[in-house]
Enzyme design. Structure first.
Site, PDB file in Angstrom:
ATOM      1  CG  ASP A   1     -34.508 135.790  25.715  1.00  0.00           C
ATOM      2  OD1 ASP A   1     -34.374 135.394  26.910  1.00  0.00           O
ATOM      3  OD2 ASP A   1     -33.594 135.567  24.797  1.00  0.00           O
TER       4      ASP A   1
ATOM      5  N   GLY B   1     -29.298 135.117  20.314  1.00  0.00           N
ATOM      6  CA  GLY B   1     -30.225 134.231  20.631  1.00  0.00           C
ATOM      7  C   GLY B   1     -30.203 132.957  19.879  1.00  0.00           C
TER       8      GLY B   1
ATOM      9  CB  THR C   1     -23.010 134.205  15.141  1.00  0.00           C
ATOM     10  OG1 THR C   1     -22.906 132.794  15.474  1.00  0.00           O
ATOM     11  CG2 THR C   1     -21.547 135.037  15.613  1.00  0.00           C
ATOM     12  CB  VAL C   2     -24.597 139.454  16.078  1.00  0.00           C
ATOM     13  CG1 VAL C   2     -25.015 141.028  15.504  1.00  0.00           C
ATOM     14  CG2 VAL C   2     -26.102 138.998  16.484  1.00  0.00           C
TER      15      VAL C   2
ATOM     16  CE  LYS D   1     -30.149 137.987  15.935  1.00  0.00           C
ATOM     17  NZ  LYS D   1     -31.457 137.756  16.531  1.00  0.00           N
TER      18      LYS D   1
ATOM     19  N   GLY E   1     -21.336 138.951  19.057  1.00  0.00           N
ATOM     20  CA  GLY E   1     -21.803 138.098  19.943  1.00  0.00           C
ATOM     21  C   GLY E   1     -23.121 137.358  19.313  1.00  0.00           C
ATOM     22  CG  ASP E   2     -23.393 133.708  20.388  1.00  0.00           C
ATOM     23  OD1 ASP E   2     -22.871 132.797  21.111  1.00  0.00           O
ATOM     24  OD2 ASP E   2     -22.991 133.766  19.100  1.00  0.00           O
TER      25      ASP E   2
END
Length: 700
Positions: free
Chosen positions: A497, A379, A382-383, A397, A376-377
């Site tokens: 966040d 922040g 991309t991870v 990441k 996924g992303d």
């Protein structure tokens, strides 16, 4: 005796040296004016820790170029004028050399007094294309351009001139294939942060709100080379307004002018090379003279050696051998220490105590960052799922792009995670060197996705939601997330966040809070940090958005949204919902206030079938309501939130609470009686403020 020519050369050299010293003295003492106040940092408005090239306020004009002169407004944002247009400075990053600017004439208004484009001198201010997108505003159009959506229309009335038919457009303006021109009275083009432009297009922000978010520029000091030279001589770089040239200031006086000075250039380009040539000639002459003398001595010595025989030769050989062995032993006994340059190549990752990985080993661990490994992303990157040679499973990441902003977030996450240790915070294993091909962060791998995945993402339709993602699991997730945030606040850190996408779960549904790229260290004894709002739409504290003042209560608001998500299984923002319910926090406030909690709660978690669950969900909804108060002073602290959640889990408070929510709102809350109109769909991102902003305490 040296030849006479050498004496002549030495005499000429001596005269030139005396002349050079006289010229240097005249250059140093040519101006006895004082230039004080350029050392250290200064504050302007609510922006602090400013330094060269900026001037303004108490900082004299001679401390920097006029292009960086600020107008300081007490307890407000400083202003800078670029190409005759005034801008508010929302953020200043002196390390990354970036500014976030917003048009002063369009602050909280969509109708400027003068219709001019935002044009920038790219040599000094570069509107970073990677971070910004063009916003074009059309005023007084005779007809609606076909390529603009109806929701992009707004009203404008300037000085009695009716510009009612006005529109805005994000991105490139298409060319009308028939008329070639758009028939509008006025037009203005302004850069806008790309993320803000996306929110504006999705109607998550109004045009007036978007204009207060500004755009990012990368600034460049045109005299940076000269200033670097001045800094190396322990001086402060300044600016001579009269000559329009940079100056170097030592003890409030001009010293060692930077290399663009004409007299300094004369010294460097003519006198010094001449002296160098004479010195070289004298050295060559002296070398020839010495060589000639040595040849004579060697010839005499060889004649003497022939007379003394081989014994003398053996003695000389023995002496040379002893010296050689001693030198060898000495070298082998001294350890080889890496130079400071080599040490610096490991980057700040090792400085913070984290392990340094090579790009190659992480590339191998992720199968060359294969798309099938993507988790996924995160922040700002991309991870990927990876497996190291030592058997550890990791999450890697990878930055989207290596610009100043991304690198700053990268180092911010390293600095924060290496100083934290909590069971509900994701662990950072290390990162790559700053000299690596790419900047990569390496975390422990958390295998069970995010809370968002289970509530309304890729795992929401699986058996985990109905069979495993029960109310007791959700309540425990809330408690563990609250514990992690409370620990951060006790460590003077604001996450900034908080959202369900940043709450990871292991196979036993234990929480690991992640993604600290936007997190901030909170200054000791400060009431808040002044900084432009950042975060995810739907989770951002409305008071933070309105006042640009970040506090630990900003995380509390975001956590309130998370609580509502756990109760409802709905997304924080969903444009497919009814207009009044796009924003989940507004929807929740409305349902709670109207005694319609049953319309909000996920039917699969036992609200209607289990009395104990019903009471607990009711109490959690009441707590979420307190967290979502627009006035941050009405919200509980994270420590209090955790205590309440633990009490709900232990059923200690259930006997004292009614089964059906009947909430009375104190003065100062969002709604003062049950007959109040429901909140607008933009609740959480509007300009309406219930209460007032605190005076500025600390700049971010």
């Amino acid at each position: 005796m040296p030849p006479p020519s050498l004496f002549s050369a030495a005499a000429v050299l001596l005269l030139l040296l005396l002349r050079f010293c006289h010229l240097s003295a005249s250059l140093t003492d040519q101006d006895f004016s004082t230039y004080p106040g350029c050392d250290g940092t200064f504050s302007c408005g609510n922006i602090h820790s400013l330094r060269h090239p900026f001037t303004g306020g108490d900082r004299p004009d001679h401390c920097g170029p006029p292009e960086f002169r600020l107008t300081c407004i007490k307890d407000s944002y400083p202003e800078i004028t670029v190409e005759s247009v005034a801008y508010r400075v929302l953020e200043a990053n002196l390390t990354g050399k970036t500014l976030v600017l917003a048009r002063s004439d369009l602050w909280n208004t969509t109708c400027p007094s003068t219709f001019v484009n935002s044009t920038l001198d790219s040599r000094i201010f570069d509107a970073n294309g990677g971070q910004n997108v063009d916003l074009t505003i059309f005023f007084g159009c005779s007809s609606s351009p076909m390529f603009i959506q109806p929701q992009n229309r707004f009203y404008c009335d300037v000085g009695g001139v009716d510009l009612t038919d006005s529109y805005f457009l994000i991105g490139e303006v298409p060319i009308d294939p028939i008329r070639k021109l758009i028939h509008c009275a006025k037009g203005v083009r302004i850069p806008l942060l790309r993320t803000v432009g996306a929110d504006l297009n999705r109607s998550l922000l109004t045009l007036a709100e978007a204009l207060t978010r500004g755009f990012e520029v990368i600034y460049s000091d045109p005299y940076d080379d000269q200033c670097s030279e001045c800094s190396r001589s322990d001086g402060d770089c300044g600016f001579d307004v009269t000559s329009g040239q940079p100056i170097c200031i030592c003890n409030s006086r001009i010293c060692s002018p930077p290399g663009n000075s004409k007299k300094g250039s004369l010294v460097l380009t003519i006198i010094l090379p001449t002296i160098g040539a004479i010195l070289a000639g004298a050295a060559i002459g002296w070398g020839l003279f010495v060589c000639k003398r040595r040849r004579k001595r060697r010839a005499t010595k060889e004649a003497s050696t022939m007379q003394t025989g081989s014994k003398s030769i053996l003695t000389i050989g023995s002496s040379n051998g002893l010296y050689s062995d001693t030198q060898s032993n000495f070298n082998s006994s001294v350890p080889s220490y890496p130079s400071s340059k080599t040490t610096k190549e490991f980057g700040k990752c090792s400085y913070f105590g984290a392990q340094v990985f090579t790009y190659e080993e992480l590339e191998a661990a992720t199968d060359n960052f294969n798309d099938s490994r993507e988790l996924g992303d995160g922040g700002y990157g991309t991870v990927y799922h990876g497996k190291l040679l030592d058997g550890r499973e990791v999450a890697v990441k990878r930055l989207y792009e290596n610009n100043y902003k991304r690198v700053e977030q990268f180092m911010n996450e390293v600095a924060i995670l290496t100083r934290l240790d909590h069971e509900n915070l994701v662990k950072l294993y290390g990162c790559t060197s700053k000299r690596s091909r790419e900047l990569l962060l390496v975390y422990e791998y958390i295998s069970n996705g995010t809370v968002a995945d289970h509530l309304h993402g890729k795992l929401a339709n699986s058996n985990s939601k109905s069979a495993l993602f029960t109310w007791s699991v959700r309540l425990n997730i809330a408690i563990e997330t609250g514990k992690a945030l409370a620990y951060l606040h006790e460590s003077d850190i604001i996450h900034r966040d908080v959202k369900t996408n940043n709450i990871l779960l292991d196979k036993r549904f234990r929480v690991k809070v992640a993604d600290f790229g936007l997190s901030r260290l909170f200054p000791i004894n400060a009431t808040h940090v002044s900084t432009a709002p950042q975060g995810t739409p739907g989770y951002v504290d409305p008071e933070y958005y309105q006042c640009y003042q970040l506090t630990d209560k900003s995380d509390v608001y975001s956590f309130g949204v998370v609580l509502i998500e756990l109760v409802s299984s709905l997304q924080a923002v969903d444009t497919n919902r009814d207009r009044l319910e796009i924003n989940l926090s507004a929807m929740a406030i409305n349902k709670i206030q109207s005694h319609k909690l049953d319309e909000l709660v996920d039917k699969s978690i036992g609200f209607e079938t289990n009395g104990l669950v019903r009471r607990m969900i009711t109490l959690v909804a009441e707590l979420a309501f307190r967290c979502l108060q627009q006035d941050s002073g009405m919200r509980p602290t994270m420590k209090e939130v955790v205590e309440i959640l633990r009490g709900i889990q232990d059923d200690e408070l259930n006997a004292q609470k009614p089964e059906v929510l009947d909430m009375v709102v104190d003065d100062g809350a969002l709604f003062k009686d049950h007959n109040t109109e429901p909140p607008s769909p933009e609740y959480g991102v509007t300009n309406t403020l219930y209460g007032s902003c605190m005076p500025n305490s600390s700049d971010g």
